[in-house]
Scaffold this active site. Structure first.
Site, PDB file in Angstrom:
ATOM      1  N   ASP A   9      57.928  10.974  28.897  1.00 43.86           N
ATOM      2  CA  ASP A   9      58.746  11.848  28.065  1.00 43.86           C
ATOM      3  C   ASP A   9      59.526  10.928  27.120  1.00 43.86           C
ATOM      4  O   ASP A   9      59.734   9.756  27.425  1.00 43.86           O
ATOM      5  CB  ASP A   9      59.705  12.640  28.954  1.00 43.86           C
ATOM      6  CG  ASP A   9      60.686  13.479  28.159  1.00 43.86           C
ATOM      7  OD1 ASP A   9      60.283  14.102  27.170  1.00 43.86           O
ATOM      8  OD2 ASP A   9      61.875  13.487  28.541  1.00 43.86           O
ATOM      9  N   MET A  10      59.940  11.440  25.971  1.00 43.86           N
ATOM     10  CA  MET A  10      60.680  10.608  25.014  1.00 43.86           C
ATOM     11  C   MET A  10      62.194  10.716  25.211  1.00 43.86           C
ATOM     12  O   MET A  10      62.866   9.751  25.548  1.00 43.86           O
ATOM     13  CB  MET A  10      60.311  11.027  23.585  1.00 43.86           C
ATOM     14  CG  MET A  10      61.142  10.360  22.505  1.00 43.86           C
ATOM     15  SD  MET A  10      60.818   8.599  22.307  1.00 43.86           S
ATOM     16  CE  MET A  10      59.418   8.665  21.209  1.00 43.86           C
ATOM     17  N   ASP A  11      62.725  11.922  25.024  1.00 47.09           N
ATOM     18  CA  ASP A  11      64.185  12.119  25.052  1.00 47.09           C
ATOM     19  C   ASP A  11      64.740  11.963  26.463  1.00 47.09           C
ATOM     20  O   ASP A  11      64.325  12.659  27.385  1.00 47.09           O
ATOM     21  CB  ASP A  11      64.541  13.512  24.512  1.00 47.09           C
ATOM     22  CG  ASP A  11      64.118  13.679  23.063  1.00 47.09           C
ATOM     23  OD1 ASP A  11      64.596  12.905  22.233  1.00 47.09           O
ATOM     24  OD2 ASP A  11      63.299  14.568  22.769  1.00 47.09           O
ATOM     25  N   SER A 110      55.967  14.785  24.579  1.00 49.82           N
ATOM     26  CA  SER A 110      57.332  15.200  24.221  1.00 49.82           C
ATOM     27  C   SER A 110      57.362  16.567  23.553  1.00 49.82           C
ATOM     28  O   SER A 110      56.403  16.983  22.904  1.00 49.82           O
ATOM     29  CB  SER A 110      57.931  14.147  23.275  1.00 49.82           C
ATOM     30  OG  SER A 110      59.174  14.564  22.769  1.00 49.82           O
ATOM     31  N   ALA A 111      58.510  17.231  23.691  1.00 49.31           N
ATOM     32  CA  ALA A 111      58.745  18.492  22.984  1.00 49.31           C
ATOM     33  C   ALA A 111      59.150  18.231  21.537  1.00 49.31           C
ATOM     34  O   ALA A 111      59.178  19.157  20.723  1.00 49.31           O
ATOM     35  CB  ALA A 111      59.848  19.283  23.694  1.00 49.31           C
ATOM     36  N   LYS A 143      56.790  22.491  27.375  1.00 48.10           N
ATOM     37  CA  LYS A 143      57.243  22.340  28.759  1.00 48.10           C
ATOM     38  C   LYS A 143      58.116  23.545  29.131  1.00 48.10           C
ATOM     39  O   LYS A 143      58.837  24.040  28.268  1.00 48.10           O
ATOM     40  CB  LYS A 143      58.072  21.050  28.904  1.00 48.10           C
ATOM     41  CG  LYS A 143      57.301  19.784  28.537  1.00 48.10           C
ATOM     42  CD  LYS A 143      58.222  18.556  28.565  1.00 48.10           C
ATOM     43  CE  LYS A 143      57.512  17.314  28.062  1.00 48.10           C
ATOM     44  NZ  LYS A 143      58.385  16.122  28.063  1.00 48.10           N
ATOM     45  N   ASP A 168      62.946  13.063  32.949  1.00 46.83           N
ATOM     46  CA  ASP A 168      64.371  13.057  33.312  1.00 46.83           C
ATOM     47  C   ASP A 168      64.922  14.466  33.452  1.00 46.83           C
ATOM     48  O   ASP A 168      66.105  14.638  33.729  1.00 46.83           O
ATOM     49  CB  ASP A 168      65.185  12.284  32.267  1.00 46.83           C
ATOM     50  CG  ASP A 168      65.300  13.051  30.956  1.00 46.83           C
ATOM     51  OD1 ASP A 168      66.419  13.160  30.417  1.00 46.83           O
ATOM     52  OD2 ASP A 168      64.272  13.555  30.462  1.00 46.83           O
TER      53      ASP A 168
END
Length: 215
Positions: A9-11, A110-111, A143, A168
């Protein structure tokens, strides 16, 4: 090898961007006369911008600006702050370097929109480590649906069961597990004792622990 690919995931995992997304939400809602608190934004962590806006509109029984326009405003506001600050999480380059040395394929799921994924990875000097950037904004589902993770695995040509997803948020963890992948979570300190993390295969405190899962 235990895993053939690691999908991040990115964020909140690679970049400490959550505070900027929360602030962007507060700012853009404030501009249209809806006072959203930090606590309310915290409760919506992991949800895509459209979901956040619809939830807030429903809660306050107001929709002064169309959802699509608010998504654009929120994305623009957050992305501007993120690109200005380049808030890379600690130990990201070292971790990606170690995983690459282990012969592992790497991707992002990622979103966030693709242009943000591309710009962040480029500006933070980590773009070369990733074979693919999977953005849920280009797919049918976001997601907690597993599509963004399954799409990344397909692009890497790796069976989902040979992939490790790093998340996360509970929403993200749900997406990874629904994709039949192994999941490692790195919760924020204040959320570490949430019983829902028991769904994950591994609960870590920092990124540097990921290569150790290959031992």
């Amino acid at each position: 090898m235990k895993f053939q690919a690691v999908i991040f995931d990115m964020d909140g995992v690679l970049i400490d961007s959550e505070p900027f997304w929360k602030q962007a939400g507060i700012d853009v809602f404030d501009q249209i006369g809806i006072a959203v608190s930090q606590q309310e934004m915290q409760a919506l962590t992991g949800m895509p911008a459209a979901g956040i806006i619809k939830t807030v509109y429903q809660r306050y029984q107001q929709m002064p600006v169309p959802v699509e326009e608010m998504v654009k405003r929120m994305n623009d506001c957050a992305i501007s702050m993120i690109l200005e600050n380049k808030p890379l999480m600690p130990n990201v380059p070292e971790t990606l370097e170690k995983l690459t040395a282990l012969g592992c394929k790497l991707a992002v799921a990622s979103a966030s929109p693709r242009y943000l994924l591309e710009q962040i990875t480029e500006r933070c000097g980590i773009a070369r480590y990733f074979q693919y950037l999977s953005s849920a904004t280009e797919l049918d589902y976001n997601k907690p649906h597993p599509q963004v993770y399954l799409h990344a695995a397909h692009q890497l040509e790796i069976d989902p069961q040979a992939c490790l997803g790093i998340e996360d948020s509970v929403l993200g963890m749900t997406a990874v597990k629904a994709a039949s992948m192994h999941c490692a979570v790195i919760p924020a300190r204040m959320e570490r004792n949430d019983p829902r993390w028991s769904l994950a295969d591994y609960k870590l405190e920092q990124l540097t622990q990921i290569p150790k899962l290959f031992a």
